[in-house]
Design an enzyme around this catalytic site. Sequence first.
Site, PDB file in Angstrom:
ATOM      1  N   HIS A  86      -7.710  -5.243   9.936  1.00 47.45           N
ATOM      2  CA  HIS A  86      -7.353  -4.897   8.562  1.00 47.45           C
ATOM      3  C   HIS A  86      -6.029  -5.537   8.157  1.00 47.45           C
ATOM      4  CE1 HIS A  86      -5.127  -1.215  10.247  1.00 47.45           C
ATOM      5  NE2 HIS A  86      -4.225  -1.765   9.455  1.00 47.45           N
ATOM      6  N   ASP A 103       0.809  -1.209   0.000  1.00 42.27           N
ATOM      7  CA  ASP A 103       0.000   0.000   0.000  1.00 42.27           C
ATOM      8  C   ASP A 103       0.847   1.266   0.000  1.00 42.27           C
ATOM      9  OD1 ASP A 103       0.906  -0.272   2.698  1.00 42.27           O
ATOM     10  OD2 ASP A 103      -0.975  -1.230   3.248  1.00 42.27           O
ATOM     11  N   GLU A 155      -9.944  -2.203   5.168  1.00 41.04           N
ATOM     12  CA  GLU A 155     -10.665  -1.985   6.409  1.00 41.04           C
ATOM     13  C   GLU A 155     -11.879  -2.916   6.513  1.00 41.04           C
ATOM     14  OE1 GLU A 155      -9.443  -0.247   8.657  1.00 41.04           O
ATOM     15  OE2 GLU A 155      -8.416   1.528   7.898  1.00 41.04           O
ATOM     16  N   ASN A 186      -8.282  -3.749  14.210  1.00 40.57           N
ATOM     17  CA  ASN A 186      -9.639  -4.001  13.714  1.00 40.57           C
ATOM     18  C   ASN A 186      -9.655  -5.104  12.653  1.00 40.57           C
ATOM     19  OD1 ASN A 186      -8.507  -2.723  11.502  1.00 40.57           O
ATOM     20  ND2 ASN A 186     -10.002  -1.048  11.415  1.00 40.57           N
TER      21      ASN A 186
END
Length: 245
Positions: A138, A67, A143, A136
């Site tokens: 990811h 990313d 996400e 979370n």
Amino acid sequence: MKIIEAKDYQDLSKIAADYIIKKVCTFPELKLGLATGGTPIGIYSNLIADHQKNGTSYQRVTTFNLDEYVGLSGDHPNSYRYYMNHNLFDHIDIKKNNTFVPRGDVNDIQRECTTYENLLQKHKGIDLQILGIGNNGHVGFNEPGTSFDSETHVVQLAPSTRKANARFFSSLEEVPTQAITMGIATIMQSKEILLLISGEQKKEALNRLLTGNIDKSFPASVLKNHPNVTIIADTAAFAGSKVHS
């Protein structure tokens, strides 16, 4: 999933680095997927030390990063291109034109996503993908709620993700709100995945990964569908886990 427990972060970094080094020595033309953030720093330090001491060569290795932040140029200190150069590429013998990171400062960001996905497909995917996991769930910057069929795309970063990454910036306001990320389907095409989990702050994520259902609300859960995943987690991350190695 194969699970390896490391004593601590240093041990995790050494185990993961040795794993990568063995792959590079066995397959000199390895296509390696790389991650950024805090967890891989120790791994990259070990790779550099091994290269300097033992001469492990990366001249035929090709790398693809997961990313990049939208809006940051490759020479921005908080860009992932800068991170990779500073923490690894500048210190080993890899050819820079064989290292690929999405460009976050282009005018047509959607076109960049397509270009990057096509580049991955042209190289017939990744042999070994390094992954971390967010609190979370990811992976990359995918996400919660991201489609398991997603390819490289632009993502709106969750507030929790921006807050977690604010430690690398002067303030939370400076953290970009968007990023380009390999999609979940793209990641899952990797032949092998090495998932790194370190620290007590990740224990709930690890426990949910090991004991929870496969669900888009926790993107990392899709890794249970992959045939070749190795998790390296340290003792702190295993604290309180209902499933232990």
